[in-house]
Design a protein around this motif. Sequence first.
Motif, PDB file in Angstrom:
ATOM      1  N   ALA A 113     -37.800  54.779  24.053  1.00  0.00           N
ATOM      2  CA  ALA A 113     -37.679  56.214  23.798  1.00  0.00           C
ATOM      3  C   ALA A 113     -36.821  56.465  22.564  1.00  0.00           C
ATOM      4  CB  ALA A 113     -37.061  56.900  25.015  1.00  0.00           C
ATOM      5  N   PHE A 114     -35.743  55.691  22.445  1.00  0.00           N
ATOM      6  CA  PHE A 114     -34.807  55.907  21.347  1.00  0.00           C
ATOM      7  C   PHE A 114     -35.432  55.520  20.011  1.00  0.00           C
ATOM      8  CE2 PHE A 114     -30.569  55.459  19.297  1.00  0.00           C
ATOM      9  CZ  PHE A 114     -30.138  56.725  19.613  1.00  0.00           C
ATOM     10  N   ARG A 115     -36.267  54.496  20.033  1.00  0.00           N
ATOM     11  CA  ARG A 115     -36.960  54.062  18.812  1.00  0.00           C
ATOM     12  C   ARG A 115     -38.427  54.460  18.907  1.00  0.00           C
ATOM     13  NH1 ARG A 115     -33.008  53.642  16.707  1.00  0.00           N
ATOM     14  NH2 ARG A 115     -31.513  51.953  16.480  1.00  0.00           N
ATOM     15  N   ARG A 116     -38.655  55.700  19.322  1.00  0.00           N
ATOM     16  CA  ARG A 116     -40.011  56.160  19.559  1.00  0.00           C
ATOM     17  C   ARG A 116     -40.909  55.971  18.332  1.00  0.00           C
ATOM     18  NH1 ARG A 116     -42.050  62.289  20.763  1.00  0.00           N
ATOM     19  NH2 ARG A 116     -43.972  61.680  21.756  1.00  0.00           N
ATOM     20  N   ASN A 117     -42.154  55.557  18.600  1.00  0.00           N
ATOM     21  CA  ASN A 117     -43.154  55.406  17.545  1.00  0.00           C
ATOM     22  C   ASN A 117     -42.790  54.379  16.479  1.00  0.00           C
ATOM     23  OD1 ASN A 117     -44.816  57.300  18.721  1.00  0.00           O
ATOM     24  ND2 ASN A 117     -43.790  58.984  17.673  1.00  0.00           N
ATOM     25  N   GLU A 154     -25.037  57.801  16.277  1.00  0.00           N
ATOM     26  CA  GLU A 154     -26.227  57.612  17.102  1.00  0.00           C
ATOM     27  C   GLU A 154     -25.912  56.840  18.384  1.00  0.00           C
ATOM     28  OE1 GLU A 154     -29.832  58.512  16.845  1.00  0.00           O
ATOM     29  OE2 GLU A 154     -28.525  60.049  16.026  1.00  0.00           O
ATOM     30  N   LEU A 168     -33.641  63.392  25.356  1.00  0.00           N
ATOM     31  CA  LEU A 168     -33.345  63.364  23.920  1.00  0.00           C
ATOM     32  C   LEU A 168     -33.786  64.646  23.211  1.00  0.00           C
ATOM     33  CD1 LEU A 168     -34.175  59.675  22.984  1.00  0.00           C
ATOM     34  CD2 LEU A 168     -31.944  60.769  22.927  1.00  0.00           C
ATOM     35  N   SER A 169     -34.699  65.409  23.862  1.00  0.00           N
ATOM     36  CA  SER A 169     -35.143  66.637  23.203  1.00  0.00           C
ATOM     37  C   SER A 169     -34.312  67.843  23.629  1.00  0.00           C
ATOM     38  CB  SER A 169     -36.623  66.889  23.510  1.00  0.00           C
ATOM     39  OG  SER A 169     -36.761  67.225  24.868  1.00  0.00           O
ATOM     40  N   LEU A 201     -37.147  60.591  26.812  1.00  0.00           N
ATOM     41  CA  LEU A 201     -37.640  61.445  25.732  1.00  0.00           C
ATOM     42  C   LEU A 201     -37.320  62.905  26.024  1.00  0.00           C
ATOM     43  CD1 LEU A 201     -41.136  59.942  24.824  1.00  0.00           C
ATOM     44  CD2 LEU A 201     -39.081  59.980  23.425  1.00  0.00           C
ATOM     45  N   ASP A 204     -41.173  50.341  20.094  1.00  0.00           N
ATOM     46  CA  ASP A 204     -41.825  51.184  21.087  1.00  0.00           C
ATOM     47  C   ASP A 204     -43.207  50.621  21.418  1.00  0.00           C
ATOM     48  OD1 ASP A 204     -42.539  53.204  22.758  1.00  0.00           O
ATOM     49  OD2 ASP A 204     -42.930  54.667  21.174  1.00  0.00           O
ATOM     50  N   THR A 205     -43.966  50.287  20.377  1.00  0.00           N
ATOM     51  CA  THR A 205     -45.304  49.739  20.587  1.00  0.00           C
ATOM     52  C   THR A 205     -45.240  48.480  21.440  1.00  0.00           C
ATOM     53  OG1 THR A 205     -45.871  50.541  18.396  1.00  0.00           O
ATOM     54  CG2 THR A 205     -47.416  49.018  19.418  1.00  0.00           C
ATOM     55  N   ARG A 211     -38.851  55.815  30.016  1.00  0.00           N
ATOM     56  CA  ARG A 211     -39.107  56.209  28.635  1.00  0.00           C
ATOM     57  C   ARG A 211     -39.405  57.705  28.539  1.00  0.00           C
ATOM     58  NH1 ARG A 211     -43.618  56.993  25.665  1.00  0.00           N
ATOM     59  NH2 ARG A 211     -43.509  56.624  23.417  1.00  0.00           N
TER      60      ARG A 211
END
Lengths: 305, 306
Positions: free
Chosen positions: A120-124, A214, A199-200, A196, A128-129, A192
């Motif tokens: 989640a923290f390193r989304r995309n 961070e 984190l939003s 997310l 994450d992959t 995850r």
Amino acid sequence: MRAFIIRRIGQSVLDCLGVAVVTFLLLRIAHDPVYVLLPPESTQEEIETLRKAMGFDRPLPVQFAFFMGRLLRGDFGNSFVMAQPASLLIWERMPATLGLSLAGMAIALIVAIPLGVLAAFRRNTLVDTFCTSFAVSGQAMPIFWFGIMLIIVFAVQLKVLPVSGSGSFLHLVLPAVTLALNLAPIIMRLTRSRMLDVLSQDYIRTARSKGVMERAVLFRHALRNAAISVVTIIGLQFGRLMGGAVITEAVFAWPGVATLVVSSIYNADFPVVQAATFYLAIFIVAANTLADIAVAWLDPRISRG
Amino acid sequence: MTTEARPVASISAPGREAPADVRGGVPLGHRLWRVRYGLIGAFIVLLVLACAFLAPWAAPHDPYRGVVSRRLIPPAWEAKGSAGNLLGTDQVGRDYLSRIIFGSRISLAAGFLSTVLAALIGIPLGVTAGYFGGRWDSFVSFAVNVMLAFPGVLLALAVISVLGPSFVNLILVLGVTSWPLYTRVVRTEVMSCREQEFTTAARGIGGTQRRIILRHILPNLASTILVVSTLEVAHNILREAFLSFLGLGVQPPIPSWGGMLSEGRTYMLNLWWLAAFPGIAIFTTTLGINLLGDALRDFLDPHQTS
């Protein structure tokens, strides 16, 4: 809070009653329950005696009352094979099943939660992959096959761990890892997505805009608030955990409830199957209730709202 | 979050945005990956479907006919392999590849038929509970809770122990124990549909309840039901394989992946391929269906990117 706990316990009592109804109906889906309960070589006389004794000739509600009366005393009848009360046999096996479940759950949490947070923290990103791919392939894995492959690699080829059975700590390793694989992917994905959500939230954005590092955002702000979700997740996965334990035990001949159930099915030993189904379901209801109460205790908004 | 606050790059990203994206939104490469996963899933599903439908033509040998002189031959690339049996042969000399290809029929049929049964039970319950609410809703929700309290596999095992193992019973058992997911998801969805304007409008112009449910609400559930169905098919394929593995599903000599795995386990100490290939088949099929399902969810429900 007290009102919430009372309401939640009331609901779980009702659930237990529902579980009892399903367990009762289980036997009645057969054309004639007597044939399920008696060994195939029984005489006509034995069949009639049992029919009378079990009250199968009486109306269904009366049968249910009779069933409930015995159930409240923990009486599911004697096992055909071992000539002991079915409940006793189940309770003897329960510690092994619970031990395996706890070990599997612990490994799953240790692996899945950090991966979920990281994803989640390193989304995309590539991280994450990678994590998501792990979860997707884990969910598609037939865990009984995964268990067999672990046996082939670690017990047969490398000879570092025992093939099956129990007795030492080493016997626990492969079954626990197998069981963990049944849980880790779903826990990772849920962690995850909850992460997310957290984190939003506004307070995270505030912290970031204040110039908080961070790492501090992650550990001090986000993780603390995601912890509640993780408790909910653990509570919700108890059913899956027990289902996974059933499969794992069957592969590794782990001397728990499920191994007994499977052999009881081969032996048409129905009282044992019925008792195991009932007790494991009750256990799951209890675990879910405790998890709900724990969450309400951690997050007062729930019990008030 | 307002659009102005967002970097330009992330505007094109679909769905709800989390600030974790501030460093640049969803990169194009990653989005292509996602599409590619869906395509891989679709390809696997098509391949397995082709195997199932074309099995008599696709399989190089008869899956039931064993040749005694050709027992336990390793796969073609091993030292003692034979080009005639690409994946080797089993303990009675049957071609393993042919049995794997025919095994896809059992897995897909069991997965698909039991899911249809689960949908036929679960969707009407979910729709009526969500639409009418009240006592009926409480009762249905209670039933779902109770069903979910049983570890799924164990309930299936218990029912099989009463009914006895057979293909039809297998489908009945898997269907009857997996409907609660449909009910739960559909119920929530219907409850939100019921409050929306198109439903109120339909009610306002005098639409009957039957008509509102069938013509206005059900079509809105289509994408949800499709996504849940793919997950359920995959799940039921795994459970079918496990029950057949225990000898409580499809009975030999019919080739099923779970059954083959269980026969192969006896030989796993030195003949690894007998246990490995059926498992790879189960894993690949389930993975394909799940990938397709995930892609469908992304495509049909852009609000819920995960």
